[in-house]
Design a protein around this motif. Structure first.
Motif, PDB file in Angstrom:
ATOM      1  N   MET A  54       0.811  -1.126  -0.089  1.00 20.85           N
ATOM      2  CA  MET A  54      -0.068   0.050   0.061  1.00 20.85           C
ATOM      3  C   MET A  54       0.731   1.324   0.114  1.00 20.85           C
ATOM      4  O   MET A  54       2.068   1.123   0.140  1.00 20.85           O
ATOM      5  CB  MET A  54      -0.973  -0.104   1.073  1.00 20.85           C
ATOM      6  CG  MET A  54      -2.209  -0.800   0.728  1.00 20.85           C
ATOM      7  SD  MET A  54      -3.471  -0.894   2.345  1.00 20.85           S
ATOM      8  CE  MET A  54      -2.659  -1.927   3.479  1.00 20.85           C
ATOM      9  N   VAL A  55       0.185   2.393  -0.237  1.00 22.14           N
ATOM     10  CA  VAL A  55       1.026   3.570  -0.532  1.00 22.14           C
ATOM     11  C   VAL A  55       0.546   4.763   0.814  1.00 22.14           C
ATOM     12  O   VAL A  55      -0.547   5.131   0.812  1.00 22.14           O
ATOM     13  CB  VAL A  55       0.621   3.970  -1.862  1.00 22.14           C
ATOM     14  CG1 VAL A  55       1.130   5.494  -2.122  1.00 22.14           C
ATOM     15  CG2 VAL A  55       0.847   2.895  -3.221  1.00 22.14           C
ATOM     16  N   SER A  56       1.635   5.354   1.176  1.00 21.96           N
ATOM     17  CA  SER A  56       1.557   6.437   1.989  1.00 21.96           C
ATOM     18  C   SER A  56       2.014   7.595   0.864  1.00 21.96           C
ATOM     19  O   SER A  56       2.825   7.809   0.191  1.00 21.96           O
ATOM     20  CB  SER A  56       2.348   6.430   3.111  1.00 21.96           C
ATOM     21  OG  SER A  56       3.795   6.415   2.828  1.00 21.96           O
ATOM     22  N   ILE A  57       1.386   8.800   1.410  1.00 19.52           N
ATOM     23  CA  ILE A  57       1.435  10.035   0.707  1.00 19.52           C
ATOM     24  C   ILE A  57       1.575  11.537   1.536  1.00 19.52           C
ATOM     25  O   ILE A  57       0.776  11.493   2.622  1.00 19.52           O
ATOM     26  CB  ILE A  57       0.207  10.355  -0.268  1.00 19.52           C
ATOM     27  CG1 ILE A  57      -0.254   9.260  -1.202  1.00 19.52           C
ATOM     28  CG2 ILE A  57       0.424  11.608  -1.083  1.00 19.52           C
ATOM     29  CD1 ILE A  57      -1.471   9.163  -1.848  1.00 19.52           C
ATOM     30  N   GLU A  58       2.772  12.004   1.224  1.00 18.83           N
ATOM     31  CA  GLU A  58       2.965  12.937   2.420  1.00 18.83           C
ATOM     32  C   GLU A  58       3.434  14.545   1.678  1.00 18.83           C
ATOM     33  O   GLU A  58       4.006  14.271   0.616  1.00 18.83           O
ATOM     34  CB  GLU A  58       3.938  12.660   3.205  1.00 18.83           C
ATOM     35  CG  GLU A  58       4.200  13.533   4.590  1.00 18.83           C
ATOM     36  CD  GLU A  58       5.202  13.039   5.440  1.00 18.83           C
ATOM     37  OE1 GLU A  58       5.737  12.006   5.324  1.00 18.83           O
ATOM     38  OE2 GLU A  58       6.022  13.794   5.877  1.00 18.83           O
ATOM     39  N   GLU A  65       7.929  19.405  -0.826  1.00 21.18           N
ATOM     40  CA  GLU A  65       8.198  17.950  -1.736  1.00 21.18           C
ATOM     41  C   GLU A  65       7.197  17.151  -1.227  1.00 21.18           C
ATOM     42  O   GLU A  65       6.394  17.230  -0.289  1.00 21.18           O
ATOM     43  CB  GLU A  65       9.487  17.291  -0.996  1.00 21.18           C
ATOM     44  CG  GLU A  65       9.477  17.263   0.393  1.00 21.18           C
ATOM     45  CD  GLU A  65      10.816  16.598   1.006  1.00 21.18           C
ATOM     46  OE1 GLU A  65      11.744  16.625   0.327  1.00 21.18           O
ATOM     47  OE2 GLU A  65      10.697  16.019   2.047  1.00 21.18           O
ATOM     48  N   ILE A  66       6.801  16.093  -2.030  1.00 22.39           N
ATOM     49  CA  ILE A  66       5.718  15.129  -2.156  1.00 22.39           C
ATOM     50  C   ILE A  66       6.545  14.000  -1.833  1.00 22.39           C
ATOM     51  O   ILE A  66       7.196  13.357  -2.884  1.00 22.39           O
ATOM     52  CB  ILE A  66       4.879  15.236  -3.287  1.00 22.39           C
ATOM     53  CG1 ILE A  66       4.202  16.722  -3.290  1.00 22.39           C
ATOM     54  CG2 ILE A  66       3.637  14.206  -3.151  1.00 22.39           C
ATOM     55  CD1 ILE A  66       3.431  16.827  -4.575  1.00 22.39           C
ATOM     56  N   ARG A  67       6.248  13.088  -0.731  1.00 18.01           N
ATOM     57  CA  ARG A  67       6.777  11.874  -0.605  1.00 18.01           C
ATOM     58  C   ARG A  67       5.853  10.773  -0.672  1.00 18.01           C
ATOM     59  O   ARG A  67       4.651  10.935  -0.331  1.00 18.01           O
ATOM     60  CB  ARG A  67       7.375  11.740   0.714  1.00 18.01           C
ATOM     61  CG  ARG A  67       8.604  12.555   0.985  1.00 18.01           C
ATOM     62  CD  ARG A  67       9.189  12.722   2.494  1.00 18.01           C
ATOM     63  NE  ARG A  67      10.436  13.368   2.455  1.00 18.01           N
ATOM     64  CZ  ARG A  67      11.840  12.777   2.530  1.00 18.01           C
ATOM     65  NH1 ARG A  67      11.767  11.619   2.151  1.00 18.01           N
ATOM     66  NH2 ARG A  67      12.582  13.639   2.537  1.00 18.01           N
ATOM     67  N   ILE A  68       6.110   9.780  -1.443  1.00 20.41           N
ATOM     68  CA  ILE A  68       5.345   8.518  -1.756  1.00 20.41           C
ATOM     69  C   ILE A  68       6.068   7.401  -0.990  1.00 20.41           C
ATOM     70  O   ILE A  68       7.240   7.145  -1.480  1.00 20.41           O
ATOM     71  CB  ILE A  68       5.056   8.234  -3.143  1.00 20.41           C
ATOM     72  CG1 ILE A  68       4.423   9.589  -3.832  1.00 20.41           C
ATOM     73  CG2 ILE A  68       4.390   7.098  -3.174  1.00 20.41           C
ATOM     74  CD1 ILE A  68       3.216   9.819  -3.322  1.00 20.41           C
ATOM     75  N   ASN A  69       5.352   6.942  -0.194  1.00 17.91           N
ATOM     76  CA  ASN A  69       6.214   5.565   0.686  1.00 17.91           C
ATOM     77  C   ASN A  69       7.455   6.183   1.210  1.00 17.91           C
ATOM     78  O   ASN A  69       8.659   5.661   0.899  1.00 17.91           O
ATOM     79  CB  ASN A  69       6.366   4.353  -0.166  1.00 17.91           C
ATOM     80  CG  ASN A  69       5.049   3.743  -0.378  1.00 17.91           C
ATOM     81  OD1 ASN A  69       4.154   3.907   0.390  1.00 17.91           O
ATOM     82  ND2 ASN A  69       4.874   2.865  -1.490  1.00 17.91           N
ATOM     83  N   ALA A  70       7.500   7.528   1.641  1.00 14.39           N
ATOM     84  CA  ALA A  70       8.795   8.402   2.131  1.00 14.39           C
ATOM     85  C   ALA A  70       9.937   8.496   1.069  1.00 14.39           C
ATOM     86  O   ALA A  70      10.790   8.860   1.435  1.00 14.39           O
ATOM     87  CB  ALA A  70       9.426   7.237   3.238  1.00 14.39           C
ATOM     88  N   THR A  71       9.543   8.256  -0.038  1.00 14.35           N
ATOM     89  CA  THR A  71      10.457   8.694  -1.077  1.00 14.35           C
ATOM     90  C   THR A  71      10.043   9.902  -1.753  1.00 14.35           C
ATOM     91  O   THR A  71       8.870   9.959  -2.381  1.00 14.35           O
ATOM     92  CB  THR A  71      10.630   7.540  -2.171  1.00 14.35           C
ATOM     93  OG1 THR A  71      10.970   6.280  -1.345  1.00 14.35           O
ATOM     94  CG2 THR A  71      11.555   7.782  -3.119  1.00 14.35           C
ATOM     95  N   VAL A  72      10.873  10.901  -2.136  1.00 13.80           N
ATOM     96  CA  VAL A  72      10.356  12.048  -2.765  1.00 13.80           C
ATOM     97  C   VAL A  72      10.054  11.758  -4.139  1.00 13.80           C
ATOM     98  O   VAL A  72      10.423  10.919  -4.941  1.00 13.80           O
ATOM     99  CB  VAL A  72      11.633  13.235  -2.963  1.00 13.80           C
ATOM    100  CG1 VAL A  72      11.130  14.595  -3.518  1.00 13.80           C
ATOM    101  CG2 VAL A  72      11.989  13.667  -1.374  1.00 13.80           C
ATOM    102  N   GLU A 100       6.154   9.744 -11.222  1.00 16.80           N
ATOM    103  CA  GLU A 100       6.720   8.638 -10.579  1.00 16.80           C
ATOM    104  C   GLU A 100       5.355   7.635  -9.867  1.00 16.80           C
ATOM    105  O   GLU A 100       5.834   6.448  -9.835  1.00 16.80           O
ATOM    106  CB  GLU A 100       7.601   9.151  -9.409  1.00 16.80           C
ATOM    107  CG  GLU A 100       8.581   7.877  -9.246  1.00 16.80           C
ATOM    108  CD  GLU A 100       9.391   8.367  -8.239  1.00 16.80           C
ATOM    109  OE1 GLU A 100      10.351   7.468  -7.743  1.00 16.80           O
ATOM    110  OE2 GLU A 100       9.511   9.585  -7.671  1.00 16.80           O
ATOM    111  N   LEU A 101       4.250   8.229  -9.675  1.00 15.54           N
ATOM    112  CA  LEU A 101       3.337   7.425  -8.969  1.00 15.54           C
ATOM    113  C   LEU A 101       2.737   6.715 -10.136  1.00 15.54           C
ATOM    114  O   LEU A 101       1.839   5.812  -9.711  1.00 15.54           O
ATOM    115  CB  LEU A 101       2.234   8.392  -8.211  1.00 15.54           C
ATOM    116  CG  LEU A 101       1.458   7.625  -7.291  1.00 15.54           C
ATOM    117  CD1 LEU A 101       2.335   6.846  -6.156  1.00 15.54           C
ATOM    118  CD2 LEU A 101       0.603   8.657  -6.338  1.00 15.54           C
ATOM    119  N   ASN A 102       2.891   6.714 -11.244  1.00 18.91           N
ATOM    120  CA  ASN A 102       2.206   5.887 -12.344  1.00 18.91           C
ATOM    121  C   ASN A 102       2.288   4.464 -12.112  1.00 18.91           C
ATOM    122  O   ASN A 102       1.048   3.819 -12.322  1.00 18.91           O
ATOM    123  CB  ASN A 102       2.825   6.228 -13.608  1.00 18.91           C
ATOM    124  CG  ASN A 102       2.252   7.469 -14.445  1.00 18.91           C
ATOM    125  OD1 ASN A 102       1.301   7.699 -13.972  1.00 18.91           O
ATOM    126  ND2 ASN A 102       3.171   8.206 -15.077  1.00 18.91           N
TER     127      ASN A 102
END
Ligand code: ADP
Ligand code: MG
Length: 280
Positions: A1-5, A62-69, A74-76
């Protein structure tokens, strides 16, 4: 699953020359969460989803997806996305081919594609029309087709931009049920924007935007307690939630406990200890 920050994100259109839609914007979505985003037209809902998906890039923060910028696009591979205005997203003249298109791009085997296309079209109630021309579908059906395309990808994150914007009547209930079944079937991180409280109240968490500012972030039940804000944002409280509030005023339920049809049905089918009060 995916976290978004989102960390102090600033974004404006036209390479930053326009007034920013978001300034120093923070938002954190945990993996597996179901979040509804509400707000008036122009408040930034669609822009927020496009930033999440990496279709737009912030000028600062910045926008981090699963803690990665997140880098561009990239989220494709992680997220399936369905935006409002279906006609811009339907790529194939035939219904089934349109769903298959996204899966072909993922490099899936033809047999897998066939199974997933049928499953997704059945799910949204369009299987009977699989061989029809996409442009012969009504607006609501086209929107369901876009949804089928996103569902068939079976990704760990689903971003839906106002999935009910062109849907009325019975189809609306069908799509609401569909949203519920998505999470029940295979948990994923789900973020959907909406102008309808009826839809937002189904989510676990409700985020409200006004002019790009986060003005509420808590449970849907608590949001309904903020009457002034609900009115200020131009949202209409569904009849069930009104009824739930009447029950709460009589002490039959907790405030915010009954806001959806399911909760009301549950209350009616399970005889609880509060039965004595009901005779008053
Ligand atoms: P919502 O989805 O809540 O209606 P949007 O994210 O579409 O809000 O719009 C937020 C703001 O950004 C609005 O002021 C809108 O006019 C502006 N905007 C949206 N898309 C564009 C665009 N492609 N170019 C310039 N401004 C835009
Ligand atoms: Mg929008």
């Amino acid at each position: 699953m995916v976290s978004i920050e989102f960390n102090k994100v600033t974004f404006s259109y036209q390479d930053g020359t326009e007034e920013p839609v978001f300034s120093d914007f923070d938002l954190s979505i945990t993996a597996g969460e179901w979040v509804a985003i509400v707000g008036p037209s122009g408040s930034g809902k669609t822009t927020l989803l496009k930033l999440m998906k990496g279709l737009l890039q912030p000028q600062a923060g910045e926008i981090r997806i699963n803690a990665t910028v997140l880098a561009a696009g990239e989220l494709n591979h992680l997220a399936a996305c369905a935006f409002a205005n279906p006609e811009n997203q339907i790529v194939s003249p035939v219904v089934a081919e349109d769903v298959a298109f996204g899966l072909e791009n993922m490099g899936l085997a033809p047999e897998t594609i066939q199974v997933r296309v049928e499953e997704a079209l059945r799910w949204v109630g369009l299987w009977e029309r699989a061989a029809h021309f996409s442009h012969h579908l009504s607006g609501g059906e086209q929107q369901r087709l876009i949804l089928a395309g996103a569902l068939a990808q079976q990704k760990k994150c689903l971003l839906l931009d106002d999935p009910l914007c062109m849907v009325a009547g019975r189809s609306r209930t069908e799509i609401l049920n569909l949203l519920k079944s998505i999470q029940a079937r295979e948990p994923c991180t789900m973020v959907h924007t909406t102008h309808l409280l009826e839809e937002a109240l189904l989510a676990e968490r409700l985020v409200a935007l006004e002019n790009g500012t986060l003005v509420f972030d808590d449970s849907p039940g608590r949001f309904l307690q903020e009457k002034e804000l609900v009115e200020q944002l131009g949202l209409e409280v569904p009849a069930i939630a009104d009824l739930g509030e009447m029950l709460a005023r009589r002490g039959l339920v907790e405030p915010g406990e009954v806001i959806t049809l399911e909760q009301l049905l549950e209350l009616l089918t399970v005889p609880g200890p509060k039965q004595d009060n009901e005779k008053e």
